[in-house]
Design an enzyme around this catalytic site. Structure first.
Site, PDB file in Angstrom:
ATOM      1  N   HIS A 125     -39.174  -8.354  -2.071  1.00 24.87           N
ATOM      2  CA  HIS A 125     -40.641  -8.907  -1.833  1.00 24.87           C
ATOM      3  C   HIS A 125     -41.177  -9.859  -1.267  1.00 24.87           C
ATOM      4  O   HIS A 125     -42.390  -9.936  -0.755  1.00 24.87           O
ATOM      5  CB  HIS A 125     -41.084  -8.949  -3.384  1.00 24.87           C
ATOM      6  CG  HIS A 125     -41.129  -7.632  -4.248  1.00 24.87           C
ATOM      7  ND1 HIS A 125     -41.467  -6.479  -4.050  1.00 24.87           N
ATOM      8  CD2 HIS A 125     -40.340  -7.662  -5.567  1.00 24.87           C
ATOM      9  CE1 HIS A 125     -41.167  -5.670  -4.971  1.00 24.87           C
ATOM     10  NE2 HIS A 125     -40.450  -6.308  -5.798  1.00 24.87           N
ATOM     11  N   ASP A 161     -34.148   0.024  -4.920  1.00 25.87           N
ATOM     12  CA  ASP A 161     -34.858  -0.660  -5.920  1.00 25.87           C
ATOM     13  C   ASP A 161     -36.036  -0.008  -6.695  1.00 25.87           C
ATOM     14  O   ASP A 161     -36.558   0.890  -5.818  1.00 25.87           O
ATOM     15  CB  ASP A 161     -35.377  -1.940  -5.573  1.00 25.87           C
ATOM     16  CG  ASP A 161     -35.603  -2.758  -6.767  1.00 25.87           C
ATOM     17  OD1 ASP A 161     -34.776  -3.765  -7.162  1.00 25.87           O
ATOM     18  OD2 ASP A 161     -36.875  -2.754  -7.158  1.00 25.87           O
ATOM     19  N   HIS A 163     -38.764  -0.784  -7.095  1.00 28.17           N
ATOM     20  CA  HIS A 163     -40.144  -1.351  -6.362  1.00 28.17           C
ATOM     21  C   HIS A 163     -40.196  -1.011  -5.154  1.00 28.17           C
ATOM     22  O   HIS A 163     -38.696  -1.049  -4.567  1.00 28.17           O
ATOM     23  CB  HIS A 163     -40.141  -3.024  -7.000  1.00 28.17           C
ATOM     24  CG  HIS A 163     -40.415  -3.151  -8.296  1.00 28.17           C
ATOM     25  ND1 HIS A 163     -39.371  -3.568  -9.090  1.00 28.17           N
ATOM     26  CD2 HIS A 163     -41.404  -3.014  -9.156  1.00 28.17           C
ATOM     27  CE1 HIS A 163     -39.585  -3.713 -10.197  1.00 28.17           C
ATOM     28  NE2 HIS A 163     -40.846  -3.438 -10.199  1.00 28.17           N
ATOM     29  N   ASP A 248     -33.277  -1.409 -11.304  1.00 25.03           N
ATOM     30  CA  ASP A 248     -34.247  -1.558 -12.153  1.00 25.03           C
ATOM     31  C   ASP A 248     -35.011   0.120 -12.418  1.00 25.03           C
ATOM     32  O   ASP A 248     -35.893   0.298 -13.106  1.00 25.03           O
ATOM     33  CB  ASP A 248     -35.499  -2.401 -11.937  1.00 25.03           C
ATOM     34  CG  ASP A 248     -35.707  -2.880 -10.571  1.00 25.03           C
ATOM     35  OD1 ASP A 248     -34.947  -2.041  -9.619  1.00 25.03           O
ATOM     36  OD2 ASP A 248     -36.319  -3.588 -10.228  1.00 25.03           O
TER      37      ASP A 248
HETATM   38 ZN   LIG Z   1     -37.067  -4.155  -8.485  1.00 25.48          ZN
END
Ligand SMILES: [Zn+2]
Length: 343
Positions: A125, A161, A163, A248
């Site tokens: 991120h 991931d 995200h 995740d």
């Molecule tokens: Zn993540």
């Protein structure tokens, strides 16, 4: 025998983001215990080096790097509502970026075929001038940029991931030298990664997103790999593959609502390995991103390490199910797919 480097260090436990923070030191601790407990002679444990400021500045501004460095002088600094530092965070962060570089160097040297960097804080991120989403420096993006500086022309980043890796997408959005592909829960944090984020300028077509609604699992992910990621990857012909390996999207994870199992991670790793074997002599480095259920994290990491060490791949069986993801795959093929010769 295939040799796999495991790059990790207990110094990664020193970054502390807060008492009830999900991105906690135990995440790497359970990974280290898992890897050590395997007792495998084909695992080559390597000590990470710190990335230099010059290496980090391949993806981040000098001003921002200095801002993170200054947090070493205070007990806690809040970059945003969920991204906090302790006095040791800067050193852990440069060791995380350096850990992925250590893994890349080990693979380039040829002493190992592939590598897994068990690092924290995570990176995908992190933007050029901004920390967010538990991330300070974009470990995988720095490794990709470092490989380009070494003279490589085509680096692929596979980000599975939960995200979307908005930082990595952003850093290479206008580049045709890095193919960024991501599977992620959508809509979800950080909000980016729609089917129509495809790159810009000469980078158009080199960002490939597969946003999926909550509840999707192994068959859906594997369809996305088989029908979208592998065909575009074959057309791109990467010289090196980096994996933003977050766990995740595991069904037990407290931050996500996806349904991936250990077998799903193993199968995704197999597909990445197969693509690497076809295009770049098997050169793959995975780097830990998210994953917040400790048991799921250790078991999933183990599944990837086992797959990385496996000698021969069986032909890929098409996973049963996953028909519900096909409209997403088809829309991706119609949009970003038109920039590629997938015949
Ligand atoms: Zn993540």
């Amino acid at each position: 025998m295939i040799k796999t480097a495991v790059v990790t260090d207990r110094r990664y436990l020193k970054h502390f983001a807060g008492r009830v923070h999900p991105e906690r030191p135990e995440r790497v601790e359970v990974m280290i215990e898992m890897a050590e407990s395997l007792g495998r002679p084909d695992l080559d444990f390597c000590t990470p080096r710190e990335a230099t400021v010059e290496e980090i500045s391949l993806c981040h501004t000098r001003e921002y790097i200095a801002t993170v460095e200054r947090t070493s002088h205070v007990d806690r600094y809040d970059f945003d509502a969920d991204t906090h530092t302790s006095r040791d965070s800067y050193r852990s962060a440069i060791l995380a970026a350096g850990g992925v570089l250590t893994a890349v160097e080990a693979v380039l040297d040829g002493g190992v075929q592939n590598a897994f960097a068990l690092v924290r804080p995570p990176g995908h991120h992190a933007l050029p001038n901004r920390a967010m989403g538990f991330c300070f420096f974009n470990n995988v993006a720095i490794a990709a940029a470092w490989l380009l500086r070494k003279g490589l022309e085509r680096v692929m980043v596979v980000d599975w991931d939960l995200h979307h890796g908005n930082g990595t997408q952003d850093i290479f959005y206008g580049s045709r030298n890095v193919l960024y592909v991501s599977t992620h829960q959508y809509p979800h944090y950080p909000g980016t990664g729609s089917l129509y984020d495809m790159g810009v300028g000469e980078g158009i077509g080199y960002t490939v997103n597969a946003p999926m609604p909550a509840g999707f699992g192994d068959p859906d992910y594997l369809r996305v790999f088989d029908e979208l990621i592998l065909p575009i990857g074959r057309a791109f012909k990467p010289e090196f593959i980096l994996v933003s390996a977050g766990f995740d999207c595991h069904f037990r994870d407290p931050l996500g609502a996806m349904e991936v199992t250990e077998a799903g991670f193993e199968q995704m790793a197999r597909r990445v390995k197969l693509l690497a074997a076809e295009t770049c002599a098997g050169r793959v480095v995975a780097a830990l991103e998210g994953g917040y259920d400790l048991e799921a994290l250790a078991n999933s990491g183990k599944a990837v390490l086992e797959e990385f060490g496996r000698e021969a791949d069986e032909p890929l069986a098409h996973p049963p199910g996953g028909a519900r993801v096909m409209p997403i795959v088809e829309r991706a093929l119609q949009s970003v797919g038109r920039y590629w010769d997938l015949s």
